[in-house]
Design a protein around this motif. Structure first.
Motif, mmCIF file in Angstrom:
data_model
loop_
_atom_site.group_PDB
_atom_site.id
_atom_site.type_symbol
_atom_site.label_atom_id
_atom_site.label_comp_id
_atom_site.label_asym_id
_atom_site.label_seq_id
_atom_site.Cartn_x
_atom_site.Cartn_y
_atom_site.Cartn_z
ATOM 1 N N LEU A 87 0.829 -1.199 0.000
ATOM 2 C CA LEU A 87 0.000 0.000 0.000
ATOM 3 C C LEU A 87 0.861 1.245 0.000
ATOM 4 O O LEU A 87 2.049 1.198 0.327
ATOM 5 C CB LEU A 87 -0.953 0.026 1.189
ATOM 6 C CG LEU A 87 -0.393 0.064 2.604
ATOM 7 C CD1 LEU A 87 -1.428 0.676 3.552
ATOM 8 C CD2 LEU A 87 -0.053 -1.342 3.107
ATOM 9 N N ALA A 88 0.252 2.353 -0.376
ATOM 10 C CA ALA A 88 0.945 3.629 -0.446
ATOM 11 C C ALA A 88 0.926 4.313 0.921
ATOM 12 O O ALA A 88 0.438 3.753 1.911
ATOM 13 C CB ALA A 88 0.292 4.515 -1.502
ATOM 14 N N ASN A 89 1.475 5.530 0.966
ATOM 15 C CA ASN A 89 1.514 6.287 2.222
ATOM 16 C C ASN A 89 0.106 6.642 2.703
ATOM 17 O O ASN A 89 -0.624 7.351 2.018
ATOM 18 C CB ASN A 89 2.303 7.585 2.035
ATOM 19 C CG ASN A 89 3.787 7.356 1.904
ATOM 20 O OD1 ASN A 89 4.240 6.241 1.703
ATOM 21 N ND2 ASN A 89 4.557 8.416 2.033
ATOM 22 N N LEU A 100 7.836 -4.765 3.210
ATOM 23 C CA LEU A 100 7.265 -3.540 2.650
ATOM 24 C C LEU A 100 7.388 -3.571 1.125
ATOM 25 O O LEU A 100 8.440 -3.267 0.567
ATOM 26 C CB LEU A 100 7.986 -2.316 3.218
ATOM 27 C CG LEU A 100 8.107 -2.250 4.752
ATOM 28 C CD1 LEU A 100 8.817 -0.969 5.171
ATOM 29 C CD2 LEU A 100 6.734 -2.343 5.409
ATOM 30 N N LEU A 101 6.295 -3.924 0.463
ATOM 31 C CA LEU A 101 6.314 -4.059 -0.992
ATOM 32 C C LEU A 101 6.127 -2.707 -1.677
ATOM 33 O O LEU A 101 5.285 -1.908 -1.269
ATOM 34 C CB LEU A 101 5.210 -5.015 -1.451
ATOM 35 C CG LEU A 101 5.239 -6.436 -0.880
ATOM 36 C CD1 LEU A 101 4.089 -7.256 -1.460
ATOM 37 C CD2 LEU A 101 6.576 -7.114 -1.168
ATOM 38 N N TYR A 129 11.528 -6.066 6.231
ATOM 39 C CA TYR A 129 12.224 -6.387 4.986
ATOM 40 C C TYR A 129 11.945 -5.235 4.020
ATOM 41 O O TYR A 129 10.794 -4.942 3.689
ATOM 42 C CB TYR A 129 11.722 -7.698 4.385
ATOM 43 C CG TYR A 129 11.966 -8.897 5.269
ATOM 44 C CD1 TYR A 129 13.229 -9.478 5.347
ATOM 45 C CD2 TYR A 129 10.944 -9.442 6.042
ATOM 46 C CE1 TYR A 129 13.459 -10.579 6.165
ATOM 47 C CE2 TYR A 129 11.163 -10.544 6.851
ATOM 48 C CZ TYR A 129 12.421 -11.103 6.912
ATOM 49 O OH TYR A 129 12.651 -12.186 7.725
ATOM 50 N N ILE A 130 13.014 -4.567 3.601
ATOM 51 C CA ILE A 130 12.874 -3.458 2.652
ATOM 52 C C ILE A 130 13.593 -3.843 1.363
ATOM 53 O O ILE A 130 14.735 -4.302 1.395
ATOM 54 C CB ILE A 130 13.449 -2.155 3.242
ATOM 55 C CG1 ILE A 130 12.608 -1.713 4.450
ATOM 56 C CG2 ILE A 130 13.482 -1.056 2.193
ATOM 57 C CD1 ILE A 130 13.054 -0.422 5.096
ATOM 58 N N TYR A 131 12.926 -3.634 0.258
ATOM 59 C CA TYR A 131 13.437 -4.142 -1.019
ATOM 60 C C TYR A 131 14.409 -3.168 -1.661
ATOM 61 O O TYR A 131 14.191 -1.966 -1.697
ATOM 62 C CB TYR A 131 12.272 -4.456 -1.962
ATOM 63 C CG TYR A 131 11.501 -5.643 -1.467
ATOM 64 C CD1 TYR A 131 11.767 -6.924 -1.919
ATOM 65 C CD2 TYR A 131 10.552 -5.491 -0.461
ATOM 66 C CE1 TYR A 131 11.096 -8.021 -1.420
ATOM 67 C CE2 TYR A 131 9.867 -6.583 0.049
ATOM 68 C CZ TYR A 131 10.145 -7.848 -0.434
ATOM 69 O OH TYR A 131 9.491 -8.933 0.078
ATOM 70 N N THR A 132 15.484 -3.735 -2.152
ATOM 71 C CA THR A 132 16.510 -2.946 -2.815
ATOM 72 C C THR A 132 17.028 -3.725 -4.008
ATOM 73 O O THR A 132 17.206 -4.945 -3.938
ATOM 74 C CB THR A 132 17.677 -2.634 -1.860
ATOM 75 O OG1 THR A 132 18.733 -2.026 -2.595
ATOM 76 C CG2 THR A 132 18.195 -3.874 -1.162
ATOM 77 N N SER A 133 17.261 -3.012 -5.095
ATOM 78 C CA SER A 133 17.893 -3.647 -6.243
ATOM 79 C C SER A 133 19.372 -3.848 -5.975
ATOM 80 O O SER A 133 20.013 -4.680 -6.591
ATOM 81 C CB SER A 133 17.707 -2.785 -7.503
ATOM 82 O OG SER A 133 16.344 -2.693 -7.821
ATOM 83 N N TYR A 181 7.588 2.579 1.886
ATOM 84 C CA TYR A 181 8.219 1.290 1.587
ATOM 85 C C TYR A 181 9.719 1.433 1.362
ATOM 86 O O TYR A 181 10.441 0.450 1.317
ATOM 87 C CB TYR A 181 7.565 0.606 0.379
ATOM 88 C CG TYR A 181 7.721 1.347 -0.941
ATOM 89 C CD1 TYR A 181 8.931 1.339 -1.631
ATOM 90 C CD2 TYR A 181 6.651 2.025 -1.503
ATOM 91 C CE1 TYR A 181 9.071 2.004 -2.838
ATOM 92 C CE2 TYR A 181 6.780 2.691 -2.718
ATOM 93 C CZ TYR A 181 7.998 2.676 -3.369
ATOM 94 O OH TYR A 181 8.138 3.344 -4.563
ATOM 95 N N HIS A 182 10.199 2.674 1.192
ATOM 96 C CA HIS A 182 11.628 2.955 1.091
ATOM 97 C C HIS A 182 12.208 3.125 2.486
ATOM 98 O O HIS A 182 11.514 3.579 3.396
ATOM 99 C CB HIS A 182 11.865 4.245 0.309
ATOM 100 C CG HIS A 182 12.164 4.008 -1.139
ATOM 101 N ND1 HIS A 182 12.464 5.035 -2.007
ATOM 102 C CD2 HIS A 182 12.217 2.889 -1.876
ATOM 103 C CE1 HIS A 182 12.679 4.549 -3.212
ATOM 104 N NE2 HIS A 182 12.529 3.254 -3.161
#
Length: 625
Positions: free
Chosen positions: A117-119, A139-140, A228-232, A273-274
């Protein structure tokens, strides 16, 4: 022995004071940042000791929140649009969320739940509620779709997904796969007409808001995963970086280190999510302050929001500051209470323009990767720098800037197999020592990618360093400047773009055989715009409209290549690795390139031929991308 009278003693004391002052002045003249450097390191050491203390009592960010609720229950915690929620309100809403999951019978302490979801305030209540029952949260990124969404969900190990109502279509697209994996899916609505998708808000409204027992999270320690925060990163597909409770503490102290106090109000318009946006939230908890939350960054509404909520601290990334500077000037540009800006990626020219136009706002530029074990901060206010290189800092938090071969995409090693440090003024790869005190937790369920971020035998046999994937430069005055990212990733519009993932998507278009994706510099823009060199399938022509439609369907806006270069074949190394260096250097300049070039035109919904006029418009800034 000669007697020492009072006057003589005072004279001697005066001499020593004068000498001390002279030495101090000399020290300040020779090393003008000495005391700032020492204070910064001492502050980091103090925070390290505080983490060790919290480890002994398993004191988490959530515990800090519950203490804040007791201390000032009626203090505003969140402003959102025209609503205000106090610390007590937030606590009760978190309790309601926790009970919905407990009553489901599927979510228990130690489980992971994915949020999509968004902010919005519900994002915060969900995290608080899940933390209350000992769950970690993935956090997708709400921009991802299809295969990327499934990939990110799966690599977190979650068995429950909670999604915003406006993202229902994205969820339904992957629902068969989720149900096949026996995933429980909730939508943030009062009802759901989709089989396999449960409503959440109706259940929440009926749940009790009474306090929950701390025993529900009795097994949570500071070594437990919190988020869990997604990073490339720099090694391909998105990965779920593990933030333990201890790491979350360390990152949440960014506001404290920047000078935020208990009376401040912080404005967060970056995605939650960032890591930057999320740490605006947890940092506000640590400071016990008020958070003004916006659903999405808006340059035109930014200062109006700051005035509306009496904001004193703002967060930024380089692009947002540039957008603010590009808005039409107004008479009330300096009519606000903002005194401090915390963030990263601001260019020196934008920095100067920002403070010249909007007032003498103190900027705290910092450096740190989500999954990294090291951080820098520009505490001296040097425009353009991300921090300082000092002996003391390096002693307690070991790091190095080593020589790096951009063409081979690997560190330079000498005849003994060891790395060498880059010279002053020479760009090099930033690497940071991995140890018990500075651990690297890696990525969830991805041992291979975790290992790829480690460098062994850097300066001596047996040592271990984290590869940041970032090139930095240290000048003669020991200021550190960010230069660029290496490997498979570049930044555009504040997002990390994984070239491997984008190339895989492009290659699925009917007419395209292979794709080589990279980032190119565009004058006046932060980061790099995406460009793809592609080869076509035998007998096929470049179907620009079909390629545009395909890319629009499968890639978020920030990851869509702005330029296409059609080649008869793609250049590779002897080991079949795609070559990018020359492509990056040539960019999208039709004066240097004889291959057909195309430009992504959002209005035309097509890739159109990149003419000399379009090139001139892009390089002069007349054409916006």
């Amino acid at each position: 022995m000669l007697p020492i009278d009072g006057n003589s003693s005072q004279t001697n004391m005066l001499v020593w004071v004068v000498l001390a002052v002279v030495v101090l002045l000399g020290l300040l003249f020779r090393f003008p940042y000495f005391f700032q450097d020492v204070r910064y390191v001492f502050k980091k050491l103090k925070l390290r000791r505080l983490i060790l203390k919290h480890m002994q009592t398993n004191y988490t960010i959530l515990d800090r929140f519950t203490d804040a609720v007791k201390t000032h229950p009626h203090k505003p915690f969140v402003h959102f649009k025209d609503e205000t929620f106090t610390y007590r309100d937030a606590d009760k809403l978190g309790n309601k969320v926790a009970r919905v999951f407990l009553q489901s019978g599927q979510v228990r302490e130690g489980d992971t739940v994915a949020m999509f979801l968004a902010n919005e305030p519900m994002f915060l209540w969900l995290w608080l509620g899940l933390a209350k029952i000992g769950c970690s949260v993935a956090l997708l990124n709400y921009n991802i779709r299809s295969r990327s969404l499934l990939h990110c969900f799966s690599c977190s190990g979650a068995k429950t997904l909670v999604a915003a109502a406006e993202l229902r279509d994205a969820v339904e697209e992957v629902l068969p796969s989720l149900l096949e994996q026996q995933v429980r899916v909730y939508i943030l609505a009062d009802r759901s007409d989709t089989s396999g998708v449960e409503s959440f808000k109706d259940k929440m409204s009926q749940a009790s808001s009474e306090p929950l027992s701390k025993d529900l999270r009795s097994h949570v320690t500071l070594q437990s995963p919190a988020v869990y925060i997604y990073t490339s990163g720099t090694t391909g597909l998105p990965k779920a970086a593990v933030l333990t409770q201890a790491k979350l503490w360390g990152m949440s102290w960014l506001q404290l280190s920047s000078g935020v106090n208990s009376k401040d109000v912080i404005y967060v318009s970056l995605p939650l999510y960032h890591s930057s946006g999320f740490l605006g939230f947890t940092g506000a908890i640590e400071r016990g302050i008020t958070l003004a939350l916006r659903s999405k960054f808006s340059a035109s509404q930014f200062w109006d929001d700051c005035r509306k909520y009496n904001v004193t601290v703002i967060q930024y990334i380089g692009e947002t500051v540039r957008y603010l500077c590009n808005t039409p000037q107004k008479l009330n540009d300096r009519s606000h209470k903002v005194r401090l800006a915390i963030g990263n990626g601001i260019r020196a020219d934008v920095w100067r323009n920002f403070i010249s136009r909007f007032g003498n706002i103190e900027i705290r530029e910092f450096y740190g990767a989500t999954e990294g074990n090291f951080a820098l901060m520009n505490y001296s206010g040097k425009i353009g720098a991300i921090g300082r290189d000092t002996f003391l800092h390096k002693k307690f938090f070991p790091y190095a800037v080593i020589k790096y071969n951009i063409e081979k995409e690997e560190p330079v090693r000498d005849s003994s197999g060891f790395c060498t440090e880059a010279a002053k003024g020479e760009p090099g790869l930033l690497v940071t020592a991995i140890s018990v005190r500075t651990p690297f937790y890696g990525y969830a369920r991805n041992l291979q990618q975790t290992e790829k971020k480690k460098l062994h035998n850097v300066f001596k046999k047996g040592d271990l360093y984290f590869n940041t994937g970032d090139l930095v430069r240290i000048d003669e005055d020991n200021f550190v400047y960010f230069q660029d990212r290496v490997g498979d990733t570049f930044r555009w519009k504040g997002e990390n773009v994984a070239t491997t993932e984008v190339a895989d998507v492009i290659a699925l278009a009917d007419c395209i055989k292979e794709a080589n994706v990279y980032g190119v510099q565009v004058p006046g823009q932060e980061g790099r715009a995406g460009m793809a060199a592609v080869s076509l399938r035998d007998g096929q022509k470049f179907d620009s409209a079909d390629v545009f439609k395909h890319i629009q369907n499968f890639l978020p806006a920030y990851a869509r290549p702005r330029f296409m270069r059609i080649q008869s074949s793609l250049d590779v190394t002897g080991t079949f690795k795609l070559l990018k260096v020359k492509l990056v250097e040539e960019g999208f300049d039709p004066n240097l390139i004889t291959d057909p070039l195309y430009f992504l035109d959002e209005k035309e919904k097509n890739y159109i031929p990149l003419t000399q006029d379009i090139f001139s418009g892009l390089t002069s800034g007349k054409i916006k991308i």
